[in-house]
Design a protein around this motif. Structure first.
Motif, PDB file in Angstrom:
ATOM      1  N   ASN A 273      42.792  20.852  50.390  1.00 30.46           N
ATOM      2  CA  ASN A 273      43.324  22.063  51.787  1.00 30.46           C
ATOM      3  C   ASN A 273      44.262  22.317  51.914  1.00 30.46           C
ATOM      4  OD1 ASN A 273      40.914  20.172  53.116  1.00 30.46           O
ATOM      5  ND2 ASN A 273      42.339  17.801  53.366  1.00 30.46           N
ATOM      6  N   GLY A 274      44.819  22.696  50.469  1.00 34.07           N
ATOM      7  CA  GLY A 274      45.504  23.768  50.175  1.00 34.07           C
ATOM      8  C   GLY A 274      44.955  25.359  50.078  1.00 34.07           C
ATOM      9  N   THR A 275      46.495  26.285  50.559  1.00 33.25           N
ATOM     10  CA  THR A 275      45.742  27.398  50.438  1.00 33.25           C
ATOM     11  C   THR A 275      46.668  28.221  49.107  1.00 33.25           C
ATOM     12  OG1 THR A 275      47.903  28.039  51.608  1.00 33.25           O
ATOM     13  CG2 THR A 275      46.382  26.990  53.092  1.00 33.25           C
ATOM     14  N   VAL A 276      46.010  29.774  48.728  1.00 32.79           N
ATOM     15  CA  VAL A 276      46.723  30.828  48.051  1.00 32.79           C
ATOM     16  C   VAL A 276      46.330  31.270  48.609  1.00 32.79           C
ATOM     17  CG1 VAL A 276      45.882  31.588  45.596  1.00 32.79           C
ATOM     18  CG2 VAL A 276      45.403  28.940  45.938  1.00 32.79           C
ATOM     19  N   ASP A 277      47.756  32.689  48.897  1.00 30.82           N
ATOM     20  CA  ASP A 277      47.501  33.742  48.574  1.00 30.82           C
ATOM     21  C   ASP A 277      48.056  34.749  48.302  1.00 30.82           C
ATOM     22  OD1 ASP A 277      47.944  32.794  51.779  1.00 30.82           O
ATOM     23  OD2 ASP A 277      50.447  31.977  51.570  1.00 30.82           O
ATOM     24  N   ILE A 278      47.201  36.228  47.753  1.00 27.29           N
ATOM     25  CA  ILE A 278      46.921  37.071  46.714  1.00 27.29           C
ATOM     26  C   ILE A 278      47.491  38.143  47.565  1.00 27.29           C
ATOM     27  CG2 ILE A 278      45.570  38.144  44.977  1.00 27.29           C
ATOM     28  CD1 ILE A 278      44.397  35.160  44.926  1.00 27.29           C
ATOM     29  N   ILE A 279      48.377  38.839  46.724  1.00 29.48           N
ATOM     30  CA  ILE A 279      48.802  40.104  47.458  1.00 29.48           C
ATOM     31  C   ILE A 279      49.303  41.007  46.577  1.00 29.48           C
ATOM     32  CG2 ILE A 279      51.247  41.228  48.950  1.00 29.48           C
ATOM     33  CD1 ILE A 279      51.176  38.145  50.127  1.00 29.48           C
ATOM     34  N   LEU A 280      48.333  42.161  47.252  1.00 31.78           N
ATOM     35  CA  LEU A 280      48.679  43.572  45.954  1.00 31.78           C
ATOM     36  C   LEU A 280      48.889  44.587  47.530  1.00 31.78           C
ATOM     37  CD1 LEU A 280      48.999  44.668  43.635  1.00 31.78           C
ATOM     38  CD2 LEU A 280      45.592  45.191  44.025  1.00 31.78           C
ATOM     39  N   LYS A 281      50.477  44.887  46.981  1.00 30.01           N
ATOM     40  CA  LYS A 281      50.407  46.415  47.734  1.00 30.01           C
ATOM     41  C   LYS A 281      52.223  46.272  47.132  1.00 30.01           C
ATOM     42  CE  LYS A 281      52.651  43.209  51.856  1.00 30.01           C
ATOM     43  NZ  LYS A 281      51.747  43.863  53.168  1.00 30.01           N
ATOM     44  N   ASN A 282      52.339  47.461  47.355  1.00 32.54           N
ATOM     45  CA  ASN A 282      53.663  48.360  47.337  1.00 32.54           C
ATOM     46  C   ASN A 282      53.541  48.129  45.900  1.00 32.54           C
ATOM     47  OD1 ASN A 282      53.799  49.093  50.065  1.00 32.54           O
ATOM     48  ND2 ASN A 282      55.030  47.076  50.822  1.00 32.54           N
ATOM     49  N   ASN A 283      52.845  48.096  45.133  1.00 28.28           N
ATOM     50  CA  ASN A 283      53.546  47.881  43.674  1.00 28.28           C
ATOM     51  C   ASN A 283      53.972  46.343  43.152  1.00 28.28           C
ATOM     52  OD1 ASN A 283      52.100  50.315  42.322  1.00 28.28           O
ATOM     53  ND2 ASN A 283      54.531  51.258  43.091  1.00 28.28           N
ATOM     54  N   GLN A 284      53.507  45.760  43.960  1.00 28.58           N
ATOM     55  CA  GLN A 284      54.021  44.540  43.578  1.00 28.58           C
ATOM     56  C   GLN A 284      52.433  43.228  44.145  1.00 28.58           C
ATOM     57  OE1 GLN A 284      56.963  42.938  46.402  1.00 28.58           O
ATOM     58  NE2 GLN A 284      58.352  42.851  44.488  1.00 28.58           N
ATOM     59  N   LEU A 285      52.312  42.618  42.861  1.00 30.31           N
ATOM     60  CA  LEU A 285      51.247  41.620  42.547  1.00 30.31           C
ATOM     61  C   LEU A 285      51.999  40.465  42.942  1.00 30.31           C
ATOM     62  CD1 LEU A 285      48.621  40.310  42.249  1.00 30.31           C
ATOM     63  CD2 LEU A 285      48.434  40.435  39.927  1.00 30.31           C
ATOM     64  N   ILE A 286      51.652  39.221  44.244  1.00 27.00           N
ATOM     65  CA  ILE A 286      52.378  37.841  44.223  1.00 27.00           C
ATOM     66  C   ILE A 286      50.891  37.112  44.630  1.00 27.00           C
ATOM     67  CG2 ILE A 286      53.553  36.956  46.374  1.00 27.00           C
ATOM     68  CD1 ILE A 286      54.631  39.364  46.894  1.00 27.00           C
ATOM     69  N   VAL A 287      51.431  36.139  44.305  1.00 28.44           N
ATOM     70  CA  VAL A 287      51.037  34.612  43.824  1.00 28.44           C
ATOM     71  C   VAL A 287      51.696  33.980  44.283  1.00 28.44           C
ATOM     72  CG1 VAL A 287      48.926  33.070  42.427  1.00 28.44           C
ATOM     73  CG2 VAL A 287      48.376  35.716  41.866  1.00 28.44           C
ATOM     74  N   LYS A 288      50.473  33.417  45.883  1.00 35.30           N
ATOM     75  CA  LYS A 288      51.826  31.501  46.052  1.00 35.30           C
ATOM     76  C   LYS A 288      50.176  30.806  46.720  1.00 35.30           C
ATOM     77  CE  LYS A 288      54.508  31.281  50.750  1.00 35.30           C
ATOM     78  NZ  LYS A 288      55.034  31.974  52.392  1.00 35.30           N
ATOM     79  N   ASP A 289      50.955  29.742  46.130  1.00 37.71           N
ATOM     80  CA  ASP A 289      50.165  28.947  46.502  1.00 37.71           C
ATOM     81  C   ASP A 289      51.742  28.075  47.286  1.00 37.71           C
ATOM     82  OD1 ASP A 289      51.294  26.255  44.689  1.00 37.71           O
ATOM     83  OD2 ASP A 289      50.966  28.182  43.216  1.00 37.71           O
TER      84      ASP A 289
END
Length: 357
Positions: A273-289
């Motif tokens: 039941n966890g979460t993974v956030d994937i963000i690609l903007k402002n020339n940044q790739l962010i993977v948060k769990d």
């Protein structure tokens, strides 16, 4: 030369002492006095003995050499020591020969021999200790790499066994190829494919790849996320995305390896039941769990090949090394922020430029 000088000095001193003892004996005889061997011994630094005309010992502390003495020679070597025989007592008080045995040189040689042996033992022990320490220090990296390689082989076998077992179970006799089983086969086949591609990328880097070109990495990322959504659903993990149109100069396979390993780890080391956030903007790739996180003391080592910060949920320690290799190749700065039992954030700065100074 030094040895000859020392020999001459010792034998000359011995002759002088023997002559004095003979004079003492003659004087005692002429004055009707008795001689005291104990008193003589106290006044000299050598062992001595008094012998009569028949070569019989009358007094003194020299033992067990009577049969080896040649009373015709004034200087001789007996049992590795020098002996001086003086016959100037001329039979006074029954003494015909004064025998002096050298002990100083013998003692010095024995002492020197003992010092050499002790010094040799200490030096040998020291060198052996240093050699052992250096050998251990030099062998340790090899041993560590061997252990890592053995663990990698063992973990790879386990990683491959899981999807292969799933495929065999879904295709065994009596199993129906329903939608659920087909989904399991599809996920397992994709997992095997990912493992294969990772190992090919890492160990066959001389393999020809597409030349880097400006790609719409947002489109590639969306395609890969679709695959991971099915994998995430098995752990009831929610994937949320914020992806903006982004271009970057890189080859497609490298970007897939880069993003897939980050997303795969975010799912693998997450909680139910966890979460993974994937963000690609402002020339940044962010993977948060919201996963188990990484202890701060291990963060400096997570990009090393075969390194694993924990033994949870499989894995075999090459995913983050691939991420690091690609980031280094395409000048991407990667930052990691992680807290145990809270989660991990990987941030990739896609327009990072090294300071030329």
């Amino acid at each position: 030369m030094e040895s000859n000088l020392y020999y001459d000095l010792i034998t000359s001193n011995m002759k002088s002492v023997a002559s004095k003892i003979s004079s003492t004996i003659i004087y005692a005889h002429m004055t009707n006095q008795k001689i005291s061997p104990e008193k003589i011994k106290k006044n000299i630094d050598f062992d001595f003995a008094l012998f009569n005309v028949d070569h019989e010992k009358l007094a003194g502390d020299i033992n067990n050499i009577e049969t080896k003495l040649d009373f015709r020679k004034d200087i001789q070597k007996v049992n590795n020591t020098y002996v001086v025989i003086d016959d100037s007592a001329l039979g006074h008080l029954g003494v015909n020969y004064v025998v002096i045995k050298e002990t100083i040189l013998h003692k010095k040689i024995s002492k020197l021999r003992n010092k050499i042996l002790i010094s040799f033992f200490l030096i040998f022990s020291f060198i052996s200790l240093i050699g052992f320490y250096l050998a251990k220090m030099f062998i340790k990296p090899i041993t560590n790499e061997r252990i890592k390689l053995n663990n990698f082989i063992k973990d790879t076998t386990h990683e491959l066994n899981t999807p292969i077992t799933a495929i065999l179970m879904c295709t065994s006799k009596g199993s129906s190829l329903n939608e659920k089983n087909l989904q399991r086969i599809n996920l397992s086949a994709k997992r095997i494919s990912e493992i294969y591609k990772d190992m090919i990328f890492l160990f066959l880097q001389d393999k020809k790849r597409d030349l880097p070109q400006e790609l719409r990495i947002d489109k590639i990322l969306n395609e890969q996320i679709e695959y991971f959504k099915a994998l995430a659903s098995k752990k009831r993990i929610t994937i949320t995305t914020t992806i903006e149109p982004t271009s970057y100069v890189i080859d497609k396979e490298s970007f897939i390896r880069l993003s897939n390993n980050l997303i795969s780890n975010a799912i693998k080391y997450n909680k139910i039941n966890g979460t993974v956030d994937i963000i690609l903007k402002n020339n940044q790739l962010i993977v948060k769990d919201s996963g188990i996180g990484i202890d701060k003391k291990y963060l400096k080592d997570i990009f090393k090949r075969f390194y694993r910060a924990n033994d949870v949920q499989g894995g075999f320690g090459i995913g983050l090394n691939i991420v690091y290799t690609i980031c280094k190749q395409f000048n991407i700065k990667v930052d990691v922020d992680s807290k145990q039992n809270i989660g991990t954030i990987f941030t990739l700065n896609l327009n990072y430029t090294k300071n030329p100074h």
